[in-house]
Design a protein around this motif. Sequence first.
Motif: not given
Length: 195
Positions: A7-10, A69-81, A168-169, A173-180
């Motif tokens: 769901r995190w990926l979707a 990967l997840i940390t980098t995606l979150r960082l890039f989302a923040g920089l994009t914002l 922002i959304i 959503t990227m700040l949510l924690q995936p189960t795996v």
Amino acid sequence: MIIPSTRWLALDYFTYFFAYGIFLPFIAIWLNGEGLEADIIGILLAAGLTARFIGSLMIAPIVKRVYHLITTLRLFAGLTLLFAVGFTVSSHWLWLLFIMLAFNLFFSPMIPLTDALAATWQKQLTFDYGKLRVWGSIAFIISASWIGYLANSGGHKIIIYALLVSIIIMLLTMLLQPTVMPKATYRQIANTTIN
């Protein structure tokens, strides 16, 4: 909040392509609404595409370890914002050139990184990649149709505000924690130590 990794990926695909469905078809309309001439708009769009090329081919490969990967995606989302907010600061073409370059530099590598995350999770989990990836296409169709209608009825300023809200959304959503969390395979660990 913890959610299933699939769901995190979707959500990642959906929110990214929702924002991209606003940016790609409508940024030129917004630039025109801000009073820029066609030649300057062309330069800004070309610069943005150049930055997308550089970001996807040169920045994304820097991430070597899958657990980053997840940390980098979150960082890039923040920089994009951060750089998307820059669109609201000034409509001077030099400022917009800087913002267009910076925005695209960090927005573009998010898809190759998300695809790398999906490939990693595909080895850890059982899921249908196509069923997750289609959410990106659905989001693009929805946002491109919806923003076109809103911009037509409410003016060009709606484009940037909708882009900001969508990013922002995406970040939230990227700040949510995936189960795996993604884990490296033996081959990935060996390749990392060799490089």
